[in-house]
Write a protein that holds these residues in place. Structure first.
Motif, PDB file in Angstrom:
ATOM      1  N   LEU A   1       0.862  -1.199   0.012  1.00 19.89           N
ATOM      2  CA  LEU A   1      -0.001  -0.074   0.005  1.00 19.89           C
ATOM      3  C   LEU A   1       0.796   1.201   0.026  1.00 19.89           C
ATOM      4  CD1 LEU A   1      -3.041   0.864   0.097  1.00 19.89           C
ATOM      5  CD2 LEU A   1      -2.773   0.686   2.547  1.00 19.89           C
ATOM      6  N   ALA A   2       1.921   1.255   0.873  1.00 18.03           N
ATOM      7  CA  ALA A   2       2.829   2.453   0.827  1.00 18.03           C
ATOM      8  C   ALA A   2       3.443   2.639  -0.458  1.00 18.03           C
ATOM      9  CB  ALA A   2       3.813   2.386   1.986  1.00 18.03           C
ATOM     10  N   ALA A   3       3.771   1.478  -1.098  1.00 18.43           N
ATOM     11  CA  ALA A   3       4.520   1.587  -2.470  1.00 18.43           C
ATOM     12  C   ALA A   3       3.612   2.100  -3.525  1.00 18.43           C
ATOM     13  CB  ALA A   3       5.027   0.212  -2.973  1.00 18.43           C
ATOM     14  N   GLU A   4       2.461   2.034  -3.613  1.00 19.40           N
ATOM     15  CA  GLU A   4       1.443   2.455  -4.474  1.00 19.40           C
ATOM     16  C   GLU A   4       1.220   4.089  -4.049  1.00 19.40           C
ATOM     17  OE1 GLU A   4      -3.268   1.847  -5.989  1.00 19.40           O
ATOM     18  OE2 GLU A   4      -2.293   0.540  -4.669  1.00 19.40           O
ATOM     19  N   GLU A   5       1.132   4.227  -2.793  1.00 19.34           N
ATOM     20  CA  GLU A   5       0.921   5.654  -2.523  1.00 19.34           C
ATOM     21  C   GLU A   5       1.997   6.551  -2.612  1.00 19.34           C
ATOM     22  OE1 GLU A   5      -0.083   5.386   1.752  1.00 19.34           O
ATOM     23  OE2 GLU A   5      -2.239   5.000   1.147  1.00 19.34           O
ATOM     24  N   CYS A   6       3.166   6.122  -2.623  1.00 20.72           N
ATOM     25  CA  CYS A   6       4.420   7.024  -2.991  1.00 20.72           C
ATOM     26  C   CYS A   6       4.521   6.976  -4.596  1.00 20.72           C
ATOM     27  CB  CYS A   6       5.506   6.259  -2.448  1.00 20.72           C
ATOM     28  SG  CYS A   6       5.627   6.371  -0.614  1.00 20.72           S
ATOM     29  N   ALA A   7       4.101   5.959  -5.085  1.00 20.63           N
ATOM     30  CA  ALA A   7       4.318   5.737  -6.727  1.00 20.63           C
ATOM     31  C   ALA A   7       3.197   7.078  -7.480  1.00 20.63           C
ATOM     32  CB  ALA A   7       3.666   4.743  -7.291  1.00 20.63           C
ATOM     33  N   ARG A   8       2.146   6.963  -6.656  1.00 24.43           N
ATOM     34  CA  ARG A   8       1.006   8.103  -7.141  1.00 24.43           C
ATOM     35  C   ARG A   8       1.299   9.425  -6.894  1.00 24.43           C
ATOM     36  NH1 ARG A   8      -3.635   5.610  -9.116  1.00 24.43           N
ATOM     37  NH2 ARG A   8      -3.924   3.362  -8.328  1.00 24.43           N
ATOM     38  N   ALA A   9       2.007   9.671  -5.924  1.00 19.69           N
ATOM     39  CA  ALA A   9       2.627  10.995  -5.309  1.00 19.69           C
ATOM     40  C   ALA A   9       3.674  11.524  -6.259  1.00 19.69           C
ATOM     41  CB  ALA A   9       3.071  11.037  -3.825  1.00 19.69           C
ATOM     42  N   ARG A  10       4.545  10.394  -6.537  1.00 20.37           N
ATOM     43  CA  ARG A  10       5.706  10.783  -7.544  1.00 20.37           C
ATOM     44  C   ARG A  10       5.150  10.975  -8.961  1.00 20.37           C
ATOM     45  NH1 ARG A  10       8.542   6.929  -4.678  1.00 20.37           N
ATOM     46  NH2 ARG A  10       7.582   5.156  -5.766  1.00 20.37           N
ATOM     47  N   MET A  11       4.208  10.458  -9.381  1.00 15.81           N
ATOM     48  CA  MET A  11       3.204  10.723 -10.724  1.00 15.81           C
ATOM     49  C   MET A  11       2.798  11.854 -10.861  1.00 15.81           C
ATOM     50  SD  MET A  11       1.171   7.962 -13.035  1.00 15.81           S
ATOM     51  CE  MET A  11      -0.162   8.139 -11.989  1.00 15.81           C
ATOM     52  N   GLY A  12       1.812  12.460  -9.711  1.00 14.11           N
ATOM     53  CA  GLY A  12       1.388  13.686  -9.504  1.00 14.11           C
ATOM     54  C   GLY A  12       0.242  13.555 -10.873  1.00 14.11           C
ATOM     55  N   ASP A  13       0.122  14.765 -11.484  1.00 12.25           N
ATOM     56  CA  ASP A  13      -0.577  15.079 -12.754  1.00 12.25           C
ATOM     57  C   ASP A  13       0.012  14.869 -13.872  1.00 12.25           C
ATOM     58  OD1 ASP A  13       0.902  17.217 -12.692  1.00 12.25           O
ATOM     59  OD2 ASP A  13      -0.824  18.621 -12.368  1.00 12.25           O
ATOM     60  N   ASP A  14       1.198  13.963 -13.944  1.00 11.86           N
ATOM     61  CA  ASP A  14       1.779  13.816 -15.219  1.00 11.86           C
ATOM     62  C   ASP A  14       1.275  12.645 -15.904  1.00 11.86           C
ATOM     63  OD1 ASP A  14       3.903  13.845 -17.304  1.00 11.86           O
ATOM     64  OD2 ASP A  14       5.272  12.928 -16.055  1.00 11.86           O
ATOM     65  N   VAL A  15      -0.185  12.582 -16.372  1.00 13.91           N
ATOM     66  CA  VAL A  15      -0.560  11.437 -16.944  1.00 13.91           C
ATOM     67  C   VAL A  15      -1.374  12.065 -18.248  1.00 13.91           C
ATOM     68  CG1 VAL A  15      -1.278  10.593 -14.448  1.00 13.91           C
ATOM     69  CG2 VAL A  15      -2.724  12.464 -15.632  1.00 13.91           C
ATOM     70  N   MET A  16      -1.682  10.803 -19.087  1.00 20.46           N
ATOM     71  CA  MET A  16      -2.258  11.065 -20.194  1.00 20.46           C
ATOM     72  C   MET A  16      -3.626  11.444 -20.097  1.00 20.46           C
ATOM     73  SD  MET A  16      -0.443   7.717 -22.377  1.00 20.46           S
ATOM     74  CE  MET A  16      -1.600   8.394 -23.845  1.00 20.46           C
ATOM     75  N   THR A  17      -3.851  12.365 -21.076  1.00 18.35           N
ATOM     76  CA  THR A  17      -5.525  12.649 -21.175  1.00 18.35           C
ATOM     77  C   THR A  17      -6.215  12.268 -22.369  1.00 18.35           C
ATOM     78  OG1 THR A  17      -4.751  14.803 -21.865  1.00 18.35           O
ATOM     79  CG2 THR A  17      -5.019  14.719 -19.425  1.00 18.35           C
ATOM     80  N   GLY A  18      -5.440  11.720 -23.269  1.00 18.03           N
ATOM     81  CA  GLY A  18      -6.047  11.258 -24.693  1.00 18.03           C
ATOM     82  C   GLY A  18      -5.413  10.169 -25.061  1.00 18.03           C
ATOM     83  N   GLY A  19      -6.212   9.381 -26.066  1.00 13.49           N
ATOM     84  CA  GLY A  19      -5.799   8.285 -26.421  1.00 13.49           C
ATOM     85  C   GLY A  19      -6.761   7.036 -26.470  1.00 13.49           C
ATOM     86  N   THR A  20      -7.764   7.207 -25.676  1.00 17.10           N
ATOM     87  CA  THR A  20      -8.730   6.155 -25.695  1.00 17.10           C
ATOM     88  C   THR A  20      -9.351   5.485 -27.085  1.00 17.10           C
ATOM     89  OG1 THR A  20     -10.687   7.715 -25.290  1.00 17.10           O
ATOM     90  CG2 THR A  20      -9.668   6.906 -23.360  1.00 17.10           C
ATOM     91  N   GLU A  21      -9.201   6.307 -28.203  1.00 16.17           N
ATOM     92  CA  GLU A  21      -9.591   6.004 -29.416  1.00 16.17           C
ATOM     93  C   GLU A  21      -8.933   4.778 -29.938  1.00 16.17           C
ATOM     94  OE1 GLU A  21      -5.959   8.703 -29.939  1.00 16.17           O
ATOM     95  OE2 GLU A  21      -8.154   8.951 -28.863  1.00 16.17           O
ATOM     96  N   LYS A  22      -7.751   4.495 -29.297  1.00 16.87           N
ATOM     97  CA  LYS A  22      -6.786   3.090 -29.680  1.00 16.87           C
ATOM     98  C   LYS A  22      -7.632   2.205 -29.114  1.00 16.87           C
ATOM     99  CE  LYS A  22      -2.820   6.052 -30.017  1.00 16.87           C
ATOM    100  NZ  LYS A  22      -1.289   6.464 -29.534  1.00 16.87           N
ATOM    101  N   LEU A  23      -8.315   1.950 -28.047  1.00  8.30           N
ATOM    102  CA  LEU A  23      -9.024   0.867 -27.650  1.00  8.30           C
ATOM    103  C   LEU A  23      -9.945   0.680 -28.260  1.00  8.30           C
ATOM    104  CD1 LEU A  23      -8.751   1.912 -23.692  1.00  8.30           C
ATOM    105  CD2 LEU A  23      -7.296   0.615 -24.532  1.00  8.30           C
ATOM    106  N   GLY A  24     -10.699  -0.664 -28.193  1.00 15.76           N
ATOM    107  CA  GLY A  24     -11.708  -1.262 -28.920  1.00 15.76           C
ATOM    108  C   GLY A  24     -13.056  -0.347 -28.316  1.00 15.76           C
ATOM    109  N   THR A  25     -14.321  -0.592 -28.673  1.00 15.34           N
ATOM    110  CA  THR A  25     -15.380  -0.090 -28.369  1.00 15.34           C
ATOM    111  C   THR A  25     -16.254  -1.240 -27.714  1.00 15.34           C
ATOM    112  OG1 THR A  25     -16.458  -0.067 -30.298  1.00 15.34           O
ATOM    113  CG2 THR A  25     -15.192   1.894 -29.615  1.00 15.34           C
ATOM    114  N   ALA A  26     -17.065  -0.802 -26.831  1.00 17.93           N
ATOM    115  CA  ALA A  26     -18.005  -1.861 -26.199  1.00 17.93           C
ATOM    116  C   ALA A  26     -18.984  -2.560 -27.482  1.00 17.93           C
ATOM    117  CB  ALA A  26     -18.797  -1.165 -25.041  1.00 17.93           C
TER     118      ALA A  26
END
Length: 259
Positions: free
Chosen positions: A234-259
């Motif tokens: 749990l601590a490893a996950e929490e620390c990793a999320r803190a390190r990542m912060g808001d440095d996350v992708m916001t687009g690209g779901t079009e590459k996945l399939g659709t329901a």
């Protein structure tokens, strides 16, 4: 019961390997195992020791295997949650090419169920020669796999095939078949050197044949590990999320399939 194995190959943007590794090991695998349909997941890193020359365009750095009991449900969970707070994706990953496919077991052998897999993986990727699919499957399951499973250090052996059912992305892989050999010896890959049996078989399309060796990067993680985490996990996950912060992708779901 395992219905499919999700095979995932990934690479980082140059210089972002540590960020990708941190996110995948401590966040992404755990997010995925919270989704319905999954059982276990484990990561591997490309070994410096290879049984054959690997084409330069095959530049994957990491390899992951997910045991899945409901691939359709697992894929749907990804479609519904990708790039949300339930499955954030780091910008460190190079998603220009997705290699993320379910393969379905055709043959399996475990040499010693009482011994845990503690090493890496020898990964075969190939296609059948034109019109030879049925013959290839029979030969591989009845002759090649039992012989390969007897090689030194091999813990388990599996032949799997791609089918369109339950896939996450709307593309087809270059390889219709994979062989997954979990090994407990660091020298086991040498038994695949020069690939005599596969390379000489008239049932295998020679141009598509590729065999790679991957070293263990993480222990196998189960759904139970995620649903009932240790304080360390749990601590490893929490620390990793803190390190990542808001440095996350916001687009690209079009590459996945659709329901």
């Amino acid at each position: 019961m395992i219905e499919a194995v999700l095979v995932v190959l990934t690479k980082a943007h140059p210089g972002r390997e540590a960020d990708l590794d941190d996110w995948y090991t401590n966040i992404h695998i755990r997010d995925a195992l919270r989704f319905r349909g999954s059982i276990t997941a484990q990561r591997f890193v490309r070994s410096i020791h290879q049984p054959m020359a690997v084409p330069p365009q095959y530049d994957w750095q990491y390899f992951a295997l997910y045991d899945v009991f409901d691939p359709e449900r697992f894929s749907r969970e990804h479609w519904e949650n990708a790039l949300t707070s339930r499955m954030m994706v780091t910008t460190a990953i190079d998603d220009s090419v997705l290699e993320d496919y379910h393969y379905y077991p055709l043959a399996f052998r475990n040499n010693d169920p009482d011994t845990a897999h503690s090493g890496g993986v020898v990964f075969e990727q190939f296609n059948a020669a034109p019109g030879k699919d049925a013959e290839l499957r029979a030969w591989y399951a009845d002759q090649y796999l039992p012989a390969a499973a007897r090689r030194a250090g091999v813990q388990s052996a599996a032949l799997l095939a791609f089918r369109s059912f339950g896939q996450m992305i709307p593309t087809t892989p270059k390889y219709n078949y994979v062989g997954i050999y979990k090994v407990n010896s660091s020298d086991s890959w040498k038994a695949w050197k020069d690939l005599p049996e596969l390379a000489c078989s008239p049932l295998v399309e020679k141009e598509s044949l590729l065999v790679t060796h991957w070293d263990k990067l993480t222990d196998k993680l189960t759904k139970d590990h995620v649903q009932h985490p240790t304080s360390e996990g749990l601590a490893a996950e929490e620390c990793a999320r803190a390190r990542m912060g808001d440095d996350v992708m916001t687009g690209g779901t079009e590459k996945l399939g659709t329901a």
